[in-house]
Design a protein around this motif. Sequence first.
Motif, PDB file in Angstrom:
ATOM      1  N   ALA A  47       0.836  -1.315  -0.009  1.00 24.50           N
ATOM      2  CA  ALA A  47      -0.057  -0.174  -0.001  1.00 24.50           C
ATOM      3  C   ALA A  47       0.872   1.213  -0.075  1.00 24.50           C
ATOM      4  O   ALA A  47       0.532   2.363  -0.530  1.00 24.50           O
ATOM      5  CB  ALA A  47      -0.753  -0.087   1.218  1.00 24.50           C
ATOM      6  N   LEU A  48       1.843   1.221   0.726  1.00 24.73           N
ATOM      7  CA  LEU A  48       2.838   2.519   0.758  1.00 24.73           C
ATOM      8  C   LEU A  48       3.512   2.611  -0.487  1.00 24.73           C
ATOM      9  O   LEU A  48       3.490   3.817  -1.050  1.00 24.73           O
ATOM     10  CB  LEU A  48       3.837   2.203   1.971  1.00 24.73           C
ATOM     11  CG  LEU A  48       4.947   3.247   2.092  1.00 24.73           C
ATOM     12  CD1 LEU A  48       4.394   4.678   2.599  1.00 24.73           C
ATOM     13  CD2 LEU A  48       6.117   3.109   2.995  1.00 24.73           C
ATOM     14  N   ASN A  49       3.975   1.597  -1.093  1.00 23.63           N
ATOM     15  CA  ASN A  49       4.760   1.832  -2.292  1.00 23.63           C
ATOM     16  C   ASN A  49       3.870   2.171  -3.616  1.00 23.63           C
ATOM     17  O   ASN A  49       4.354   2.935  -4.328  1.00 23.63           O
ATOM     18  CB  ASN A  49       5.486   0.615  -2.511  1.00 23.63           C
ATOM     19  CG  ASN A  49       6.729   0.569  -1.899  1.00 23.63           C
ATOM     20  OD1 ASN A  49       7.314   1.681  -1.388  1.00 23.63           O
ATOM     21  ND2 ASN A  49       7.357  -0.519  -1.258  1.00 23.63           N
ATOM     22  N   ILE A  50       2.724   1.618  -3.425  1.00 23.62           N
ATOM     23  CA  ILE A  50       1.439   2.077  -4.492  1.00 23.62           C
ATOM     24  C   ILE A  50       1.374   3.641  -4.387  1.00 23.62           C
ATOM     25  O   ILE A  50       1.176   4.111  -5.295  1.00 23.62           O
ATOM     26  CB  ILE A  50       0.287   1.161  -4.479  1.00 23.62           C
ATOM     27  CG1 ILE A  50       0.626  -0.206  -4.947  1.00 23.62           C
ATOM     28  CG2 ILE A  50      -0.791   1.893  -5.273  1.00 23.62           C
ATOM     29  CD1 ILE A  50      -0.677  -1.197  -4.618  1.00 23.62           C
ATOM     30  N   HIS A  51       1.098   4.078  -3.036  1.00 26.35           N
ATOM     31  CA  HIS A  51       0.836   5.410  -3.136  1.00 26.35           C
ATOM     32  C   HIS A  51       2.193   6.163  -3.308  1.00 26.35           C
ATOM     33  O   HIS A  51       1.853   7.287  -3.849  1.00 26.35           O
ATOM     34  CB  HIS A  51       0.541   5.610  -1.447  1.00 26.35           C
ATOM     35  CG  HIS A  51       0.272   7.067  -1.376  1.00 26.35           C
ATOM     36  ND1 HIS A  51      -0.774   7.622  -1.660  1.00 26.35           N
ATOM     37  CD2 HIS A  51       1.180   8.088  -0.542  1.00 26.35           C
ATOM     38  CE1 HIS A  51      -0.953   9.011  -1.448  1.00 26.35           C
ATOM     39  NE2 HIS A  51       0.305   9.155  -0.493  1.00 26.35           N
ATOM     40  N   ARG A  52       3.230   5.885  -2.905  1.00 29.77           N
ATOM     41  CA  ARG A  52       4.441   6.467  -3.234  1.00 29.77           C
ATOM     42  C   ARG A  52       4.235   6.611  -5.028  1.00 29.77           C
ATOM     43  O   ARG A  52       4.957   7.603  -5.292  1.00 29.77           O
ATOM     44  CB  ARG A  52       5.632   5.795  -2.763  1.00 29.77           C
ATOM     45  CG  ARG A  52       5.524   6.194  -1.072  1.00 29.77           C
ATOM     46  CD  ARG A  52       6.850   5.701  -0.758  1.00 29.77           C
ATOM     47  NE  ARG A  52       8.230   6.087  -1.244  1.00 29.77           N
ATOM     48  CZ  ARG A  52       8.880   7.093  -0.633  1.00 29.77           C
ATOM     49  NH1 ARG A  52       8.486   7.767   0.330  1.00 29.77           N
ATOM     50  NH2 ARG A  52      10.082   7.530  -1.341  1.00 29.77           N
ATOM     51  N   ALA A  53       4.261   5.592  -5.625  1.00 30.85           N
ATOM     52  CA  ALA A  53       4.416   5.517  -6.883  1.00 30.85           C
ATOM     53  C   ALA A  53       3.305   6.424  -7.414  1.00 30.85           C
ATOM     54  O   ALA A  53       3.673   7.222  -8.577  1.00 30.85           O
ATOM     55  CB  ALA A  53       4.279   4.075  -7.605  1.00 30.85           C
ATOM     56  N   SER A  54       2.133   6.448  -7.074  1.00 28.58           N
ATOM     57  CA  SER A  54       1.289   7.250  -7.692  1.00 28.58           C
ATOM     58  C   SER A  54       1.554   8.830  -7.695  1.00 28.58           C
ATOM     59  O   SER A  54       1.032   9.717  -8.293  1.00 28.58           O
ATOM     60  CB  SER A  54      -0.341   6.975  -7.022  1.00 28.58           C
ATOM     61  OG  SER A  54      -0.282   7.763  -5.663  1.00 28.58           O
TER      62      SER A  54
END
Length: 51
Positions: A17-24
Motif C-alpha cells: 500500500a505504501l509503495n503504490i501510494h508513493r508510485a502514484s
Amino acid sequence: MLWDLDAQSYDALFGAALNIHRASIGLPPVDNVRDHVLGRATTRTRRSSRP
C-alpha cells in the motif's frame, strides 16, 4: 533476530500500500517500511526521494 522479524512484519502489512501510494505521486518505493516510517530511512532512499 526479533528486529528483522519486526521489519518483515511492517513490510508484509504495509509495504504494498505504501509503495503504490508513493508510485502514484512519483516517488520511488521504499525497501524497509519500518525504518522509513520511524525515520531511519537509508541514505539511498532519502536521496532518491528528493526532487
